[in-house]
Design a protein around this motif. Sequence first.
Motif, short mmCIF file in Angstrom:
data_model
loop_
_atom_site.label_atom_id
_atom_site.label_comp_id
_atom_site.label_asym_id
_atom_site.label_seq_id
_atom_site.Cartn_x
_atom_site.Cartn_y
_atom_site.Cartn_z
N MET A 1 11.36 8.55 7.74
CA MET A 1 11.16 7.22 8.28
C MET A 1 11.36 6.21 7.16
N ASP A 2 11.81 5.05 7.54
CA ASP A 2 12.17 4.02 6.59
C ASP A 2 11.22 2.81 6.73
N ILE A 3 10.62 2.39 5.63
CA ILE A 3 9.66 1.28 5.66
C ILE A 3 10.30 0.00 6.18
N LYS A 4 11.51 -0.28 5.75
CA LYS A 4 12.18 -1.50 6.18
C LYS A 4 12.42 -1.49 7.69
N ALA A 5 12.86 -0.36 8.23
CA ALA A 5 13.12 -0.26 9.67
C ALA A 5 11.83 -0.43 10.47
N ILE A 6 10.77 0.17 9.98
CA ILE A 6 9.47 0.04 10.67
C ILE A 6 8.99 -1.40 10.62
N THR A 7 9.07 -2.01 9.45
CA THR A 7 8.63 -3.40 9.29
C THR A 7 9.39 -4.32 10.24
N GLU A 8 10.70 -4.17 10.29
CA GLU A 8 11.51 -5.02 11.17
C GLU A 8 11.20 -4.75 12.64
N ALA A 9 10.94 -3.51 12.99
CA ALA A 9 10.66 -3.17 14.39
C ALA A 9 9.33 -3.73 14.87
N VAL A 10 8.31 -3.65 14.03
CA VAL A 10 6.97 -4.08 14.48
C VAL A 10 6.74 -5.59 14.31
N ALA A 11 7.56 -6.27 13.53
CA ALA A 11 7.35 -7.70 13.26
C ALA A 11 7.22 -8.54 14.53
N PRO A 12 8.10 -8.40 15.51
CA PRO A 12 7.95 -9.22 16.73
C PRO A 12 6.67 -8.92 17.50
N VAL A 13 6.24 -7.67 17.50
CA VAL A 13 5.01 -7.30 18.20
C VAL A 13 3.81 -7.92 17.50
N LEU A 14 3.80 -7.83 16.17
CA LEU A 14 2.70 -8.43 15.41
C LEU A 14 2.64 -9.93 15.66
N GLU A 15 3.78 -10.58 15.61
CA GLU A 15 3.83 -12.03 15.82
C GLU A 15 3.31 -12.39 17.21
N SER A 16 3.69 -11.62 18.22
CA SER A 16 3.25 -11.92 19.59
C SER A 16 1.74 -11.76 19.75
N LEU A 17 1.12 -10.94 18.90
CA LEU A 17 -0.32 -10.72 18.94
C LEU A 17 -1.09 -11.65 18.00
N GLY A 18 -0.36 -12.48 17.25
CA GLY A 18 -1.01 -13.37 16.28
C GLY A 18 -1.48 -12.62 15.05
N LEU A 19 -0.73 -11.59 14.66
CA LEU A 19 -1.08 -10.75 13.51
C LEU A 19 0.02 -10.81 12.46
N PHE A 20 -0.31 -10.35 11.26
CA PHE A 20 0.70 -10.19 10.23
C PHE A 20 0.48 -8.87 9.51
N LEU A 21 1.54 -8.35 8.93
CA LEU A 21 1.50 -7.08 8.22
C LEU A 21 0.93 -7.27 6.83
N VAL A 22 -0.07 -6.45 6.50
CA VAL A 22 -0.68 -6.48 5.17
C VAL A 22 -0.12 -5.35 4.32
N ASP A 23 0.02 -4.18 4.92
CA ASP A 23 0.49 -3.02 4.17
C ASP A 23 1.09 -2.00 5.13
N LEU A 24 2.03 -1.25 4.63
CA LEU A 24 2.65 -0.16 5.37
C LEU A 24 2.89 0.97 4.38
N LYS A 25 2.29 2.11 4.67
CA LYS A 25 2.43 3.26 3.78
C LYS A 25 2.94 4.45 4.56
N ILE A 26 3.80 5.23 3.92
CA ILE A 26 4.29 6.47 4.48
C ILE A 26 4.12 7.55 3.42
N SER A 27 3.32 8.57 3.73
CA SER A 27 3.10 9.65 2.77
C SER A 27 4.26 10.63 2.81
N ARG A 28 4.27 11.55 1.89
CA ARG A 28 5.30 12.60 1.87
C ARG A 28 5.27 13.46 3.13
N ASP A 29 4.08 13.54 3.75
CA ASP A 29 3.92 14.33 4.97
C ASP A 29 4.19 13.51 6.23
#
Length: 136
Positions: A1-29
């Motif tokens: 999985m790619d952090i940039k792809a996830i960030t771009e995908a969830v951005a509109p949903v966060l905005e519609s909920l009045g939220l913003f992204l603070v952190d996104l982590k993906i472990s090796r697993d």
Amino acid sequence: MDIKAITEAVAPVLESLGLFLVDLKISRDNDITITVESTDSIVKLDDCEVINRFFTETFSQDEEDYSLTVTSAGLDGEFKVQAQFTKAVGKKVEAWLKGGKKTVGVLESADENAICIDGTSYNRSEVNKVKYYIEF
């Protein structure tokens, strides 16, 4: 999985909920943790459920095995993004400065370069961390 792809995908949903992204982590697993905060109130459980549902509909677990946690930044966590500093203006914070000094006071202003607490300005490069000051 790619952090940039996830960030771009969830951005509109966060905005519609009045939220913003603070952190996104993906472990090796492939354990994915999405940390969000509200622009003007608190993050509700329903908000996390909406994000979770959107994510699992968008990123198929059949194609890539992952686990997902959606959480709020909470009051006791240190600020990681500018939007957290902006939201905290006018509120009491504690800041740990380089050299070990700690200061507590009202955050009067904050931008990408500096913060001002109770009339004293600090260059952001002088600041190790800032978080809300919680009094009991």
